[in-house]
Design a protein around this motif. Structure first.
Motif, mmCIF file in Angstrom:
data_model
loop_
_atom_site.group_PDB
_atom_site.id
_atom_site.type_symbol
_atom_site.label_atom_id
_atom_site.label_comp_id
_atom_site.label_asym_id
_atom_site.label_seq_id
_atom_site.Cartn_x
_atom_site.Cartn_y
_atom_site.Cartn_z
ATOM 1 N N UNK A 42 0.834 -1.204 0.000
ATOM 2 C CA UNK A 42 0.000 0.000 0.000
ATOM 3 C C UNK A 42 0.870 1.257 0.000
ATOM 4 N N UNK A 43 0.361 2.359 -0.510
ATOM 5 C CA UNK A 43 1.097 3.627 -0.402
ATOM 6 C C UNK A 43 1.297 4.002 1.063
ATOM 7 N N UNK A 44 2.427 4.610 1.366
ATOM 8 C CA UNK A 44 2.701 4.999 2.750
ATOM 9 C C UNK A 44 1.653 5.980 3.257
ATOM 10 N N UNK A 45 1.148 6.845 2.367
ATOM 11 C CA UNK A 45 0.117 7.792 2.768
ATOM 12 C C UNK A 45 -1.184 7.112 3.164
ATOM 13 N N UNK A 46 -1.490 5.998 2.511
ATOM 14 C CA UNK A 46 -2.703 5.257 2.879
ATOM 15 C C UNK A 46 -2.547 4.640 4.268
ATOM 16 N N UNK A 47 -1.376 4.098 4.561
ATOM 17 C CA UNK A 47 -1.133 3.520 5.887
ATOM 18 C C UNK A 47 -1.252 4.587 6.972
ATOM 19 N N UNK A 50 -4.950 5.433 7.444
ATOM 20 C CA UNK A 50 -5.650 4.400 8.211
ATOM 21 C C UNK A 50 -5.304 4.456 9.693
ATOM 22 N N UNK A 51 -4.087 4.826 9.998
ATOM 23 C CA UNK A 51 -3.706 4.991 11.397
ATOM 24 C C UNK A 51 -4.499 6.123 12.030
ATOM 25 N N UNK A 52 -4.738 7.185 11.252
ATOM 26 C CA UNK A 52 -5.487 8.335 11.751
ATOM 27 C C UNK A 52 -6.994 8.122 11.712
ATOM 28 N N UNK A 53 -7.460 7.228 10.830
ATOM 29 C CA UNK A 53 -8.898 7.002 10.627
ATOM 30 C C UNK A 53 -9.197 5.502 10.619
ATOM 31 N N UNK A 54 -8.971 4.814 11.727
ATOM 32 C CA UNK A 54 -9.114 3.353 11.749
ATOM 33 C C UNK A 54 -10.518 2.871 11.391
ATOM 34 N N UNK A 99 3.849 18.897 5.409
ATOM 35 C CA UNK A 99 4.466 17.593 5.196
ATOM 36 C C UNK A 99 4.513 17.314 3.695
ATOM 37 N N UNK A 100 5.525 16.557 3.272
ATOM 38 C CA UNK A 100 5.671 16.252 1.851
ATOM 39 C C UNK A 100 4.524 15.369 1.367
ATOM 40 N N UNK A 101 4.114 14.404 2.177
ATOM 41 C CA UNK A 101 3.034 13.484 1.812
ATOM 42 C C UNK A 101 2.145 13.263 3.021
ATOM 43 N N UNK A 102 0.827 13.556 2.860
ATOM 44 C CA UNK A 102 -0.103 13.404 3.987
ATOM 45 C C UNK A 102 -1.505 13.205 3.430
ATOM 46 N N UNK A 103 -2.101 12.047 3.717
ATOM 47 C CA UNK A 103 -3.448 11.730 3.243
ATOM 48 C C UNK A 103 -4.456 12.073 4.331
#
Length: 207
Positions: A42-47, A50-54, A99-103
């Motif tokens: 998975x993309x690191x941004x997706x992980x 998901x950590x922020x929105x379980x 941040x450079x990458x943040x979903x």
């Protein structure tokens, strides 16, 4: 705009399915689906998302199903895509979050491509569309830059909801190179684009 407001706007839409889009949707021939290959990372941004929105990333396999793309479903899809594209201001993650990458969901009315995708997917799921047909997809755009879109899998082919393009296009008409996307059977599993897959057909309001 808040998700509820976007849904209200979607319900008021009167857009119709143009003849050209009807042809693209597969009225005249069997639809061709994007080839799906092996499981990938998975993309690191997706992980991070998901950590922020379980609650939005619950694991568990489910039947892979396609949406029946009725005229009403097409109207709703166009309306929601238009509403989100117009209500969210495009900004980079660096400018928005530092941040450079943040979903994330664009709760402040600003976001980059992944934020548009996440909101569109959430609104469609909240409206009753099956999660397994709404797939976050990573592509290389026309500039060969990394980009994210929402691929909607239907009985008339796969269509792309994109913040860079106002129209909803068939996946073959975008000019993008497809890299990977969520698996239909498990939203937390990601697959590269390789072999074909077979799915069952359900209505747009399926669970």
């Amino acid at each position: 705009m808040a998700p509820k407001a976007a849904l209200a706007a979607m319900a008021l839409a009167t857009a119709s399915l143009p003849n050209s889009q009807a042809a693209a949707a597969g009225h005249s021939a069997m639809p061709i689906y994007a080839p799906v290959g092996d499981v990938t990372t998975p993309p690191s941004g997706y992980l991070q998302f998901c950590k922020d929105n379980p609650a939005d990333c619950k694991s568990g396999s489910q039947e892979a199903r396609d949406i029946v793309l009725s005229r009403q479903a097409w109207k709703d899809l166009i309306a929601l895509n238009d509403q989100v594209n117009k209500s969210v201001k495009p900004v980079t993650d660096l400018d928005n979050y530092g941040k450079v990458e943040w979903w994330a969901y664009p709760t402040n009315g600003k976001g980059d491509c992944e934020d548009y995708v996440l909101l569109k997917r959430k609104l469609l799921i909240d409206a009753g569309w099956p999660r397994s047909a709404l797939l976050i997809t990573v592509v290389r755009d026309k500039k060969n830059e990394g980009h994210a879109v929402l691929m909607v899998k239907t009985d008339r082919g796969e269509f792309v909801l994109d913040n860079q393009e106002p129209k909803i296009l068939s996946w073959r008409a975008t000019g993008y190179r497809y890299v990977k996307r969520q698996s239909q059977s498990d939203q937390n599993a990601w697959v590269s684009l390789g072999d074909t897959q077979t799915t069952a057909i359900v209505s747009a309001k399926g669970n």
